[in-house]
Design a protein around this motif. Structure first.
Motif, PDB file in Angstrom:
ATOM      1  N   VAL A 259       0.851  -1.159   0.079  1.00  0.00           N
ATOM      2  CA  VAL A 259       0.088  -0.138  -0.015  1.00  0.00           C
ATOM      3  C   VAL A 259       0.904   1.385  -0.048  1.00  0.00           C
ATOM      4  CG1 VAL A 259      -1.716   1.596   1.383  1.00  0.00           C
ATOM      5  CG2 VAL A 259      -2.031  -0.991   1.073  1.00  0.00           C
ATOM      6  N   LYS A 260       2.186   1.385   0.856  1.00  0.00           N
ATOM      7  CA  LYS A 260       2.820   2.300   0.744  1.00  0.00           C
ATOM      8  C   LYS A 260       3.685   2.557  -0.331  1.00  0.00           C
ATOM      9  CE  LYS A 260       1.415   4.087   4.576  1.00  0.00           C
ATOM     10  NZ  LYS A 260       0.864   5.450   4.466  1.00  0.00           N
ATOM     11  N   PHE A 261       3.729   1.658  -1.343  1.00  0.00           N
ATOM     12  CA  PHE A 261       4.542   1.653  -2.430  1.00  0.00           C
ATOM     13  C   PHE A 261       3.706   2.324  -3.306  1.00  0.00           C
ATOM     14  CE2 PHE A 261       5.272   0.151  -6.633  1.00  0.00           C
ATOM     15  CZ  PHE A 261       6.955   0.377  -6.922  1.00  0.00           C
ATOM     16  N   GLY A 262       2.299   1.904  -3.387  1.00  0.00           N
ATOM     17  CA  GLY A 262       1.241   2.339  -4.413  1.00  0.00           C
ATOM     18  C   GLY A 262       0.766   3.859  -4.195  1.00  0.00           C
ATOM     19  N   GLN A 263       0.799   4.126  -2.848  1.00  0.00           N
ATOM     20  CA  GLN A 263       0.109   5.432  -2.494  1.00  0.00           C
ATOM     21  C   GLN A 263       0.633   6.631  -3.087  1.00  0.00           C
ATOM     22  OE1 GLN A 263      -0.470   5.651   1.856  1.00  0.00           O
ATOM     23  NE2 GLN A 263      -2.706   5.832   1.464  1.00  0.00           N
ATOM     24  N   PRO A 264       2.067   6.796  -3.376  1.00  0.00           N
ATOM     25  CA  PRO A 264       2.495   7.944  -4.148  1.00  0.00           C
ATOM     26  C   PRO A 264       2.672   7.655  -5.562  1.00  0.00           C
ATOM     27  CG  PRO A 264       4.241   6.834  -2.881  1.00  0.00           C
ATOM     28  CD  PRO A 264       2.977   6.094  -2.520  1.00  0.00           C
ATOM     29  N   PHE A 265       2.543   6.410  -5.991  1.00  0.00           N
ATOM     30  CA  PHE A 265       2.853   6.001  -7.499  1.00  0.00           C
ATOM     31  C   PHE A 265       2.185   6.924  -8.736  1.00  0.00           C
ATOM     32  CE2 PHE A 265       2.275   3.475 -11.370  1.00  0.00           C
ATOM     33  CZ  PHE A 265       3.621   3.515 -11.849  1.00  0.00           C
ATOM     34  N   GLY A 266       0.610   6.935  -8.070  1.00  0.00           N
ATOM     35  CA  GLY A 266       0.038   7.697  -9.003  1.00  0.00           C
ATOM     36  C   GLY A 266       0.108   9.159  -8.955  1.00  0.00           C
ATOM     37  N   VAL A 267       0.618   9.850  -7.794  1.00  0.00           N
ATOM     38  CA  VAL A 267       0.932  11.157  -7.759  1.00  0.00           C
ATOM     39  C   VAL A 267       2.072  11.570  -8.565  1.00  0.00           C
ATOM     40  CG1 VAL A 267       0.981  13.031  -6.129  1.00  0.00           C
ATOM     41  CG2 VAL A 267      -0.461  10.957  -5.721  1.00  0.00           C
ATOM     42  N   TYR A 268       3.146  10.739  -8.289  1.00  0.00           N
ATOM     43  CA  TYR A 268       4.280  11.044  -8.957  1.00  0.00           C
ATOM     44  C   TYR A 268       4.032  10.809 -10.579  1.00  0.00           C
ATOM     45  CZ  TYR A 268       7.877  10.737  -5.316  1.00  0.00           C
ATOM     46  OH  TYR A 268       8.663  10.780  -4.300  1.00  0.00           O
ATOM     47  N   LEU A 269       3.300   9.709 -10.858  1.00  0.00           N
ATOM     48  CA  LEU A 269       3.112   9.667 -12.388  1.00  0.00           C
ATOM     49  C   LEU A 269       2.414  10.686 -12.759  1.00  0.00           C
ATOM     50  CD1 LEU A 269       3.477   7.671 -14.642  1.00  0.00           C
ATOM     51  CD2 LEU A 269       1.253   6.577 -14.032  1.00  0.00           C
ATOM     52  N   SER A 270       1.505  11.260 -12.278  1.00  0.00           N
ATOM     53  CA  SER A 270       0.321  12.283 -12.716  1.00  0.00           C
ATOM     54  C   SER A 270       1.347  13.727 -13.167  1.00  0.00           C
ATOM     55  CB  SER A 270      -0.503  12.419 -11.922  1.00  0.00           C
ATOM     56  OG  SER A 270      -1.524  13.724 -12.472  1.00  0.00           O
ATOM     57  N   SER A 271       2.276  13.872 -12.212  1.00  0.00           N
ATOM     58  CA  SER A 271       3.242  14.970 -12.079  1.00  0.00           C
ATOM     59  C   SER A 271       4.110  15.092 -13.323  1.00  0.00           C
ATOM     60  CB  SER A 271       3.991  15.146 -10.915  1.00  0.00           C
ATOM     61  OG  SER A 271       3.207  15.316  -9.747  1.00  0.00           O
ATOM     62  N   TYR A 272       4.661  13.697 -13.506  1.00  0.00           N
ATOM     63  CA  TYR A 272       5.606  13.541 -14.429  1.00  0.00           C
ATOM     64  C   TYR A 272       5.173  13.344 -15.952  1.00  0.00           C
ATOM     65  CZ  TYR A 272       9.033  12.804 -10.688  1.00  0.00           C
ATOM     66  OH  TYR A 272       9.703  13.111  -9.800  1.00  0.00           O
ATOM     67  N   VAL A 273       3.953  12.900 -15.852  1.00  0.00           N
ATOM     68  CA  VAL A 273       3.168  12.735 -17.447  1.00  0.00           C
ATOM     69  C   VAL A 273       2.885  14.197 -17.678  1.00  0.00           C
ATOM     70  CG1 VAL A 273       1.108  12.060 -18.664  1.00  0.00           C
ATOM     71  CG2 VAL A 273       2.280  10.577 -17.264  1.00  0.00           C
ATOM     72  N   LEU A 274       2.421  15.230 -16.764  1.00  0.00           N
ATOM     73  CA  LEU A 274       2.064  16.476 -17.176  1.00  0.00           C
ATOM     74  C   LEU A 274       3.395  17.267 -17.530  1.00  0.00           C
ATOM     75  CD1 LEU A 274      -0.286  17.836 -13.839  1.00  0.00           C
ATOM     76  CD2 LEU A 274      -0.901  17.715 -16.553  1.00  0.00           C
ATOM     77  N   THR A 275       4.444  16.796 -16.823  1.00  0.00           N
ATOM     78  CA  THR A 275       5.695  17.409 -17.435  1.00  0.00           C
ATOM     79  C   THR A 275       6.074  17.196 -18.726  1.00  0.00           C
ATOM     80  OG1 THR A 275       6.315  17.269 -14.926  1.00  0.00           O
ATOM     81  CG2 THR A 275       8.221  17.999 -16.591  1.00  0.00           C
ATOM     82  N   VAL A 276       6.002  15.934 -18.943  1.00  0.00           N
ATOM     83  CA  VAL A 276       6.210  15.438 -20.445  1.00  0.00           C
ATOM     84  C   VAL A 276       5.274  16.066 -21.292  1.00  0.00           C
ATOM     85  CG1 VAL A 276       6.323  13.495 -22.098  1.00  0.00           C
ATOM     86  CG2 VAL A 276       7.204  13.354 -19.306  1.00  0.00           C
ATOM     87  N   THR A 277       4.029  16.071 -21.017  1.00  0.00           N
ATOM     88  CA  THR A 277       3.002  16.829 -21.982  1.00  0.00           C
ATOM     89  C   THR A 277       3.543  18.264 -22.017  1.00  0.00           C
ATOM     90  OG1 THR A 277       1.522  15.360 -21.000  1.00  0.00           O
ATOM     91  CG2 THR A 277       0.867  17.428 -22.199  1.00  0.00           C
ATOM     92  N   ALA A 278       3.989  18.890 -21.095  1.00  0.00           N
ATOM     93  CA  ALA A 278       4.199  20.468 -21.177  1.00  0.00           C
ATOM     94  C   ALA A 278       5.710  20.544 -22.258  1.00  0.00           C
ATOM     95  CB  ALA A 278       4.579  20.978 -19.775  1.00  0.00           C
ATOM     96  N   MET A 279       6.516  19.743 -22.028  1.00  0.00           N
ATOM     97  CA  MET A 279       7.866  19.658 -22.915  1.00  0.00           C
ATOM     98  C   MET A 279       7.191  19.474 -24.503  1.00  0.00           C
ATOM     99  SD  MET A 279      10.105  17.580 -20.279  1.00  0.00           S
ATOM    100  CE  MET A 279      11.588  17.298 -21.422  1.00  0.00           C
ATOM    101  N   ASP A 280       6.319  18.618 -24.579  1.00  0.00           N
ATOM    102  CA  ASP A 280       6.003  18.225 -25.890  1.00  0.00           C
ATOM    103  C   ASP A 280       5.330  19.405 -26.649  1.00  0.00           C
ATOM    104  OD1 ASP A 280       5.129  16.071 -27.879  1.00  0.00           O
ATOM    105  OD2 ASP A 280       3.218  17.079 -27.610  1.00  0.00           O
ATOM    106  N   ARG A 281       4.289  20.247 -25.602  1.00  0.00           N
ATOM    107  CA  ARG A 281       3.682  21.271 -26.197  1.00  0.00           C
ATOM    108  C   ARG A 281       4.493  22.469 -26.502  1.00  0.00           C
ATOM    109  NH1 ARG A 281       0.019  20.107 -28.977  1.00  0.00           N
ATOM    110  NH2 ARG A 281       1.439  18.416 -29.133  1.00  0.00           N
TER     111      ARG A 281
END
Length: 377
Positions: A111-133
């Motif tokens: 549970v503790k491994f999975g809890q921050p995973f989605g938050v990290y992933l959302s932040s980095y996908v947003l970052t990658v999207t911003a770099m692409d734009r």
């Protein structure tokens, strides 16, 4: 000497200092509010992101539309938001219902491994999207040379980095007896400043670093759009009505669709900052200020509810996509209307067959009655 804390680095029930002796009681009124807030966030997150994924599927499967890079990013951002709901909000909701963690040692680490995973992933996908734009608008010629394969590798890199950054959670948290007869999934720091270092590291990697990239890229994007508007005569026409014919008819370098995408992403990022900063700021304050938990803010309900809103972005993002993207709304609407029309067609077809059958039956009955009257009458 160990340094204990129940910091979840996601949506913790509370942040307790090592000097506090945990007991087996809680404010039940506040707990009901926590459960209500988490339930709403989870349901809205689950429904919204499921609809986004279904709309993307319907758009590609039934409308035969090309799956562009932007839709690829939306797909992975929706998956990240959905994982935030399933791996973060849902376990936290179950935890709040049971009060104490009931899953044992192995489930505690999972549970503790999975809890921050989605938050990290959302932040980095947003970052990658911003770099692409950024490359698409500010460096269009360079962007043309960047293949879609490279964009996919950036997204897959975000997945890998998010998973790696969750690994320390496995070693920090364990299922242990925090007081006589009270067991909890608890964090243990063996260095005096271990908690401060880890919380600061989490804040930098999950929020500050993506924040810097987002601010830089979208500042450049806004400048590029403004420059393009001036070049196309949009601004000049407002200042001078005597613009020449060629200036009036010059096409803008930035398309309306691209500007709409940028506005959509800026709103998503603004919401991300607005929901993440209070949580990150409060967590840093609570960790670095030894007297923080003597303040009414940290001992009251405000901080407890605030700590649950770190996942609020994940439940709002899909509705922003629907509000700005006509294609996704159209794909979803067309799919359901097609199903409805198909159902109506099937009903009409059955009705027509029934009408034909009943007409034939009545015609045969009349012929039979006529034949009987001629033969036996």
């Amino acid at each position: 000497m160990s340094y204990d804390s129940n910091t979840s680095l996601s949506s913790p029930p509370s942040l307790s200092s090592s000097m506090e002796t945990p007991d087996d009681t809680r404010d039940e009124y506040l707990a009901r509010w926590e459960i209500a807030v988490l339930t709403i966030i989870f349901l809205v997150t689950l429904i919204g992101n499921t609809l986004i994924l279904f709309a993307l599927y319907a758009r590609r499967r039934y409308q035969r539309r090309k799956f562009t890079r932007m839709y690829f990013f939306i797909l992975h951002l929706s998956i990240a938001d959905l994982l935030t709901g399933l791996l973060d909000v849902l376990p936290q909701l179950a935890w709040d219902i049971t009060f104490r963690f009931q899953g044992g040692a192995v489930l505690c680490k999972l549970v503790k491994f999975g809890q921050p995973f989605g938050v990290y992933l959302s932040s980095y996908v947003l970052t990658v999207t911003a770099m692409d734009r950024y490359y698409a608008i500010c460096h269009p010629f360079l962007y043309c040379s960047i293949t879609s394969r490279r964009s996919k590798m950036m997204v897959y890199g975000a997945w890998t980095l998010a998973a790696i950054l969750c690994v320390p959670q496995v070693f920090i948290f364990s299922y242990q007896e925090i007081s006589p007869g009270v067991w909890e999934c608890w964090a243990t720091f063996y260095l005096k400043y271990g908690e401060r270092a880890y919380v600061t590291w989490y804040s930098i990697m999950q929020f500050l670093l993506p924040f810097i990239v987002l601010v830089y890229t979208y500042t450049k994007i806004c400048i590029a759009i403004w420059t393009s508007s001036k070049m196309s005569g949009v601004v000049d026409l407002k200042k001078n009505n005597k613009a020449n014919f060629s200036q009036r008819n010059r096409e803008p370098l930035i398309s309306k669709a691209m500007m709409n995408t940028v506005r959509q992403t800026i709103i998503v990022i603004t919401l991300y900052i607005a929901t993440s900063f209070p949580f990150i700021g409060s967590m840093l304050w609570a960790t670095w200020d030894p007297k923080a938990f003597t303040l009414p803010f940290f001992t009251g309900a405000a901080f407890t509810i605030l700590s649950l809103l770190n996942s609020l972005t994940s439940c709002v993002n899909p509705w922003i996509y629907f509000a700005f993207n006509k294609e996704l709304r159209g794909a979803l609407t067309n799919f359901f209307y097609r199903k409805k029309d198909s159902l109506n067609y099937d009903i009409d077809a059955r009705q027509n067959v029934s009408d034909v059958a009943s007409t034939t039956s009545s015609f045969i009955s009349r012929i039979s009655r006529l034949a009987n009257s001629k033969i036996f009458g």
